[in-house]
Design a protein around this motif. Structure first.
Motif, mmCIF file in Angstrom:
data_model
loop_
_atom_site.group_PDB
_atom_site.id
_atom_site.type_symbol
_atom_site.label_atom_id
_atom_site.label_comp_id
_atom_site.label_asym_id
_atom_site.label_seq_id
_atom_site.Cartn_x
_atom_site.Cartn_y
_atom_site.Cartn_z
ATOM 1 N N HIS A 1 58.881 -35.961 -24.353
ATOM 2 C CA HIS A 1 59.452 -35.728 -23.016
ATOM 3 C C HIS A 1 60.972 -35.885 -23.002
ATOM 4 C CE1 HIS A 1 55.354 -35.582 -21.735
ATOM 5 N NE2 HIS A 1 55.142 -36.826 -22.147
ATOM 6 N N TYR A 2 61.628 -35.365 -24.019
ATOM 7 C CA TYR A 2 63.090 -35.482 -24.125
ATOM 8 C C TYR A 2 63.789 -34.858 -22.924
ATOM 9 C CZ TYR A 2 67.817 -35.064 -25.881
ATOM 10 O OH TYR A 2 69.167 -35.150 -26.019
ATOM 11 N N GLY A 3 63.410 -33.637 -22.565
ATOM 12 C CA GLY A 3 64.045 -32.964 -21.437
ATOM 13 C C GLY A 3 63.789 -33.666 -20.124
ATOM 14 N N GLN A 4 62.683 -34.376 -20.031
ATOM 15 C CA GLN A 4 62.329 -35.068 -18.795
ATOM 16 C C GLN A 4 63.151 -36.340 -18.608
ATOM 17 O OE1 GLN A 4 58.244 -36.147 -18.782
ATOM 18 N NE2 GLN A 4 58.169 -36.491 -16.593
ATOM 19 N N THR A 5 63.460 -37.041 -19.700
ATOM 20 C CA THR A 5 64.146 -38.322 -19.563
ATOM 21 C C THR A 5 65.659 -38.214 -19.647
ATOM 22 O OG1 THR A 5 63.907 -38.711 -21.932
ATOM 23 C CG2 THR A 5 62.206 -39.619 -20.506
ATOM 24 N N THR A 6 66.193 -37.117 -20.161
ATOM 25 C CA THR A 6 67.637 -36.981 -20.299
ATOM 26 C C THR A 6 68.316 -36.968 -18.934
ATOM 27 O OG1 THR A 6 67.328 -35.747 -22.322
ATOM 28 C CG2 THR A 6 69.464 -35.585 -21.294
ATOM 29 N N ASN A 7 67.867 -36.110 -18.054
ATOM 30 C CA ASN A 7 68.440 -36.003 -16.703
ATOM 31 C C ASN A 7 67.325 -36.230 -15.685
ATOM 32 O OD1 ASN A 7 71.050 -35.230 -17.604
ATOM 33 N ND2 ASN A 7 70.273 -33.174 -17.975
ATOM 34 N N MET A 8 66.856 -37.449 -15.614
ATOM 35 C CA MET A 8 65.705 -37.746 -14.769
ATOM 36 C C MET A 8 65.966 -37.431 -13.300
ATOM 37 S SD MET A 8 62.747 -38.492 -15.188
ATOM 38 C CE MET A 8 61.327 -39.487 -15.035
ATOM 39 N N ASP A 9 67.202 -37.566 -12.842
ATOM 40 C CA ASP A 9 67.488 -37.279 -11.439
ATOM 41 C C ASP A 9 67.431 -35.784 -11.135
ATOM 42 O OD1 ASP A 9 69.746 -36.938 -13.054
ATOM 43 O OD2 ASP A 9 71.095 -37.179 -11.348
ATOM 44 N N LYS A 10 67.586 -34.929 -12.138
ATOM 45 C CA LYS A 10 67.577 -33.480 -11.926
ATOM 46 C C LYS A 10 66.273 -32.835 -12.364
ATOM 47 C CE LYS A 10 72.479 -33.357 -12.844
ATOM 48 N NZ LYS A 10 73.486 -33.025 -13.818
ATOM 49 N N TRP A 11 65.389 -33.594 -13.018
ATOM 50 C CA TRP A 11 64.174 -33.016 -13.575
ATOM 51 C C TRP A 11 63.142 -32.779 -12.486
ATOM 52 C CZ3 TRP A 11 58.949 -34.070 -14.229
ATOM 53 C CH2 TRP A 11 58.301 -33.312 -15.189
ATOM 54 N N SER A 12 62.419 -31.684 -12.590
ATOM 55 C CA SER A 12 61.304 -31.426 -11.684
ATOM 56 C C SER A 12 60.151 -30.867 -12.501
ATOM 57 C CB SER A 12 61.703 -30.445 -10.582
ATOM 58 O OG SER A 12 62.056 -29.212 -11.136
ATOM 59 N N SER A 13 58.966 -31.095 -12.042
ATOM 60 C CA SER A 13 57.765 -30.672 -12.759
ATOM 61 C C SER A 13 57.652 -29.150 -12.727
ATOM 62 C CB SER A 13 56.527 -31.296 -12.122
ATOM 63 O OG SER A 13 55.375 -30.815 -12.764
ATOM 64 N N PRO A 14 57.319 -28.530 -13.859
ATOM 65 C CA PRO A 14 57.173 -27.084 -13.893
ATOM 66 C C PRO A 14 55.814 -26.610 -13.397
ATOM 67 C CG PRO A 14 56.815 -27.953 -16.075
ATOM 68 C CD PRO A 14 57.225 -29.111 -15.201
ATOM 69 N N TRP A 15 54.865 -27.506 -13.188
ATOM 70 C CA TRP A 15 53.497 -27.107 -12.883
ATOM 71 C C TRP A 15 53.319 -26.356 -11.560
ATOM 72 C CZ3 TRP A 15 50.318 -26.479 -16.605
ATOM 73 C CH2 TRP A 15 50.475 -27.211 -17.765
ATOM 74 N N PRO A 16 53.979 -26.718 -10.453
ATOM 75 C CA PRO A 16 53.777 -25.926 -9.229
ATOM 76 C C PRO A 16 54.175 -24.455 -9.402
ATOM 77 C CG PRO A 16 54.771 -28.022 -8.683
ATOM 78 C CD PRO A 16 54.778 -27.920 -10.178
ATOM 79 N N GLY A 17 55.275 -24.220 -10.082
ATOM 80 C CA GLY A 17 55.690 -22.834 -10.325
ATOM 81 C C GLY A 17 54.735 -22.097 -11.241
ATOM 82 N N LEU B 1 57.247 -24.579 -20.357
ATOM 83 C CA LEU B 1 56.888 -25.953 -20.690
ATOM 84 C C LEU B 1 57.794 -26.521 -21.775
ATOM 85 C CD1 LEU B 1 53.010 -25.820 -20.522
ATOM 86 C CD2 LEU B 1 54.580 -26.888 -18.914
ATOM 87 N N THR B 2 58.194 -25.694 -22.740
ATOM 88 C CA THR B 2 59.125 -26.150 -23.772
ATOM 89 C C THR B 2 60.476 -26.482 -23.160
ATOM 90 O OG1 THR B 2 58.023 -24.796 -25.432
ATOM 91 C CG2 THR B 2 60.226 -25.543 -25.951
ATOM 92 N N GLU B 3 60.920 -25.675 -22.212
ATOM 93 C CA GLU B 3 62.199 -25.944 -21.548
ATOM 94 C C GLU B 3 62.120 -27.205 -20.689
ATOM 95 O OE1 GLU B 3 65.046 -23.956 -18.155
ATOM 96 O OE2 GLU B 3 63.747 -22.660 -19.329
ATOM 97 N N ALA B 4 61.004 -27.409 -20.010
ATOM 98 C CA ALA B 4 60.883 -28.560 -19.110
ATOM 99 C C ALA B 4 60.737 -29.874 -19.861
ATOM 100 C CB ALA B 4 59.690 -28.368 -18.182
ATOM 101 N N TYR B 5 59.940 -29.864 -20.905
ATOM 102 C CA TYR B 5 59.669 -31.116 -21.610
ATOM 103 C C TYR B 5 60.528 -31.299 -22.852
ATOM 104 C CZ TYR B 5 55.717 -31.698 -18.531
ATOM 105 O OH TYR B 5 54.934 -31.855 -17.426
ATOM 106 N N GLY B 6 61.221 -30.261 -23.282
ATOM 107 C CA GLY B 6 62.111 -30.369 -24.431
ATOM 108 C C GLY B 6 61.375 -30.338 -25.753
ATOM 109 N N SER B 7 62.117 -30.117 -26.821
ATOM 110 C CA SER B 7 61.501 -30.030 -28.136
ATOM 111 C C SER B 7 61.829 -31.245 -28.991
ATOM 112 C CB SER B 7 61.965 -28.757 -28.839
ATOM 113 O OG SER B 7 63.375 -28.778 -28.963
ATOM 114 N N GLY B 8 62.520 -32.230 -28.419
ATOM 115 C CA GLY B 8 62.879 -33.438 -29.153
ATOM 116 C C GLY B 8 61.773 -34.474 -29.079
ATOM 117 N N PRO B 9 62.143 -35.745 -29.036
ATOM 118 C CA PRO B 9 61.147 -36.810 -28.912
ATOM 119 C C PRO B 9 60.302 -36.605 -27.647
ATOM 120 C CG PRO B 9 63.286 -37.722 -29.428
ATOM 121 C CD PRO B 9 63.496 -36.261 -29.151
#
Length: 79
Positions: A37-53, A27-35
């Motif tokens: 949802h940092y990891g989610q908005t940086t590369n929105m085209d490459k981001w995928s939800s970690p919840w199914p895994g 979850l830290t890797e997926a959502y990032g530790s910055g502002p």
């Protein structure tokens, strides 16, 4: 308490701790530790939800935990 019960409880606690650590890391890797949802908005085209895994890992972990506790706490009696 017999050895089988103690070992199954110890392994069950270690399994739960490992699953908790895995959730935290993913979850830290997926959502990032910055502002927010940092990891989610940086590369929105490459981001995928970690919840199914994570749900798949949880299902496997829960099955292992139940089998382990059944084996150690409620063993079949050989009478």
């Amino acid at each position: 308490m017999n050895l089988r019960r103690v070992l199954s409880i110890i392994v069950a606690v270690l399994l739960v701790a490992t699953l908790g650590w895995l959730h935290y890391e993913l979850l830290t890797e997926a959502y990032g530790s910055g502002p927010p949802h940092y990891g989610q908005t940086t590369n929105m085209d490459k981001w995928s939800s970690p919840w199914p895994g994570l749900l798949k890992v949880d299902a496997i972990g829960a099955a292992m935990l139940l089998a382990l506790l059944r084996w150690g706490i409620f063993p079949k009696s050989h009478r």
